[in-house]
Motif scaffolding. Structure first.
Motif, PDB file in Angstrom:
ATOM      1  N   LEU A   1     -27.483  48.066  12.490  1.00 27.63           N
ATOM      2  CA  LEU A   1     -27.074  46.796  13.081  1.00 27.63           C
ATOM      3  C   LEU A   1     -26.129  47.022  14.260  1.00 27.63           C
ATOM      4  N   CYS A   2     -25.157  47.904  14.085  1.00 27.48           N
ATOM      5  CA  CYS A   2     -24.202  48.188  15.157  1.00 27.48           C
ATOM      6  C   CYS A   2     -24.886  48.793  16.371  1.00 27.48           C
ATOM      7  N   LYS A   3     -25.827  49.671  16.141  1.00 26.00           N
ATOM      8  CA  LYS A   3     -26.570  50.252  17.261  1.00 26.00           C
ATOM      9  C   LYS A   3     -27.320  49.162  18.017  1.00 26.00           C
ATOM     10  N   GLY A   4     -27.942  48.251  17.293  1.00 26.79           N
ATOM     11  CA  GLY A   4     -28.677  47.152  17.915  1.00 26.79           C
ATOM     12  C   GLY A   4     -27.785  46.218  18.713  1.00 26.79           C
ATOM     13  N   LEU A   5     -26.533  46.070  18.274  1.00 27.22           N
ATOM     14  CA  LEU A   5     -25.578  45.205  18.961  1.00 27.22           C
ATOM     15  C   LEU A   5     -24.716  45.979  19.953  1.00 27.22           C
ATOM     16  N   ASN A   6     -25.019  47.255  20.115  1.00 23.82           N
ATOM     17  CA  ASN A   6     -24.281  48.121  21.046  1.00 23.82           C
ATOM     18  C   ASN A   6     -22.786  48.182  20.717  1.00 23.82           C
ATOM     19  N   LEU A   7     -22.484  48.285  19.429  1.00 21.28           N
ATOM     20  CA  LEU A   7     -21.108  48.406  18.969  1.00 21.28           C
ATOM     21  C   LEU A   7     -20.803  49.855  18.627  1.00 21.28           C
ATOM     22  N   THR A   8     -19.590  50.281  18.889  1.00 14.42           N
ATOM     23  CA  THR A   8     -19.130  51.586  18.452  1.00 14.42           C
ATOM     24  C   THR A   8     -18.895  51.516  16.952  1.00 14.42           C
ATOM     25  N   ILE A   9     -19.308  52.553  16.244  1.00 13.85           N
ATOM     26  CA  ILE A   9     -19.182  52.593  14.788  1.00 13.85           C
ATOM     27  C   ILE A   9     -18.138  53.641  14.420  1.00 13.85           C
ATOM     28  N   VAL A  10     -17.202  53.243  13.561  1.00 13.76           N
ATOM     29  CA  VAL A  10     -16.177  54.156  13.071  1.00 13.76           C
ATOM     30  C   VAL A  10     -16.216  54.102  11.542  1.00 13.76           C
ATOM     31  N   ALA A  11     -16.310  55.256  10.906  1.00 12.74           N
ATOM     32  CA  ALA A  11     -16.269  55.310   9.440  1.00 12.74           C
ATOM     33  C   ALA A  11     -14.900  55.821   9.020  1.00 12.74           C
ATOM     34  N   GLU A  12     -14.329  55.195   8.015  1.00 12.63           N
ATOM     35  CA  GLU A  12     -13.014  55.616   7.542  1.00 12.63           C
ATOM     36  C   GLU A  12     -13.092  56.174   6.130  1.00 12.63           C
ATOM     37  N   GLY A  13     -12.147  57.027   5.820  1.00 12.96           N
ATOM     38  CA  GLY A  13     -12.009  57.511   4.453  1.00 12.96           C
ATOM     39  C   GLY A  13     -12.897  58.681   4.077  1.00 12.96           C
ATOM     40  N   ILE A  14     -13.312  59.474   5.047  1.00 13.16           N
ATOM     41  CA  ILE A  14     -14.146  60.625   4.722  1.00 13.16           C
ATOM     42  C   ILE A  14     -13.250  61.673   4.065  1.00 13.16           C
ATOM     43  N   GLU A  15     -13.619  62.039   2.840  1.00 18.45           N
ATOM     44  CA  GLU A  15     -12.844  63.015   2.087  1.00 18.45           C
ATOM     45  C   GLU A  15     -13.664  64.230   1.690  1.00 18.45           C
ATOM     46  N   GLN A  16     -14.986  64.149   1.879  1.00 25.78           N
ATOM     47  CA  GLN A  16     -15.859  65.248   1.478  1.00 25.78           C
ATOM     48  C   GLN A  16     -16.857  65.557   2.583  1.00 25.78           C
ATOM     49  N   LYS A  17     -17.227  66.823   2.644  1.00 21.51           N
ATOM     50  CA  LYS A  17     -18.183  67.290   3.643  1.00 21.51           C
ATOM     51  C   LYS A  17     -19.480  66.489   3.599  1.00 21.51           C
ATOM     52  N   GLU A  18     -19.976  66.204   2.396  1.00 23.02           N
ATOM     53  CA  GLU A  18     -21.247  65.493   2.233  1.00 23.02           C
ATOM     54  C   GLU A  18     -21.203  64.084   2.813  1.00 23.02           C
ATOM     55  N   GLN A  19     -20.054  63.438   2.712  1.00 27.21           N
ATOM     56  CA  GLN A  19     -19.901  62.101   3.298  1.00 27.21           C
ATOM     57  C   GLN A  19     -20.021  62.177   4.812  1.00 27.21           C
ATOM     58  N   GLY A  20     -19.319  63.118   5.413  1.00 25.68           N
ATOM     59  CA  GLY A  20     -19.377  63.288   6.860  1.00 25.68           C
ATOM     60  C   GLY A  20     -20.771  63.642   7.338  1.00 25.68           C
ATOM     61  N   GLU A  21     -21.444  64.516   6.616  1.00 26.94           N
ATOM     62  CA  GLU A  21     -22.810  64.908   6.980  1.00 26.94           C
ATOM     63  C   GLU A  21     -23.768  63.724   6.911  1.00 26.94           C
ATOM     64  N   PHE A  22     -23.646  62.915   5.861  1.00 31.00           N
ATOM     65  CA  PHE A  22     -24.491  61.732   5.718  1.00 31.00           C
ATOM     66  C   PHE A  22     -24.296  60.784   6.897  1.00 31.00           C
TER      67      PHE A  22
END
Length: 88
Positions: free
Chosen positions: A40-61
């Motif tokens: 949805l954010c890509k379609g609306l041309n919004l920058t996406i920020v994810a918070e709370g990454i604590e594990q490598k697998e989360q960041g990779e996903f």
């Protein structure tokens, strides 16, 4: 929050809350919500920020799904601004 904010407010960024990141990539519902939000954010041309990454697998996903900006203890613990400059 209401999705109406996405079209009615002059926003340029959307942050994916830690509560959705916590169970990535193991919880199917959270995976689908995050994937849909990123799409949805890509379609609306919004920058996406994810918070709370604590594990490598989360960041990779998140990276695999197209979220290129992330924050969390996995990358660095919170610190005072003057220490950030020293660690660059």
């Amino acid at each position: 929050s209401s999705l109406a904010y996405l079209k009615n407010l002059p926003i340029h960024k959307l942050k994916i809350d830690k509560s959705f990141v916590d169970n990535l990539p193991d919880e199917a519902a959270d995976c689908e919500i995050v994937k849909s939000t990123i799409h949805l954010c890509k379609g609306l041309n919004l920058t996406i920020v994810a918070e709370g990454i604590e594990q490598k697998e989360q960041g990779e996903f998140l990276l695999r799904e197209g979220c290129l900006i992330a924050q969390g203890y996995y990358y660095f613990k919170p610190m005072a601004a003057d220490l950030v400059v020293q660690n660059l």
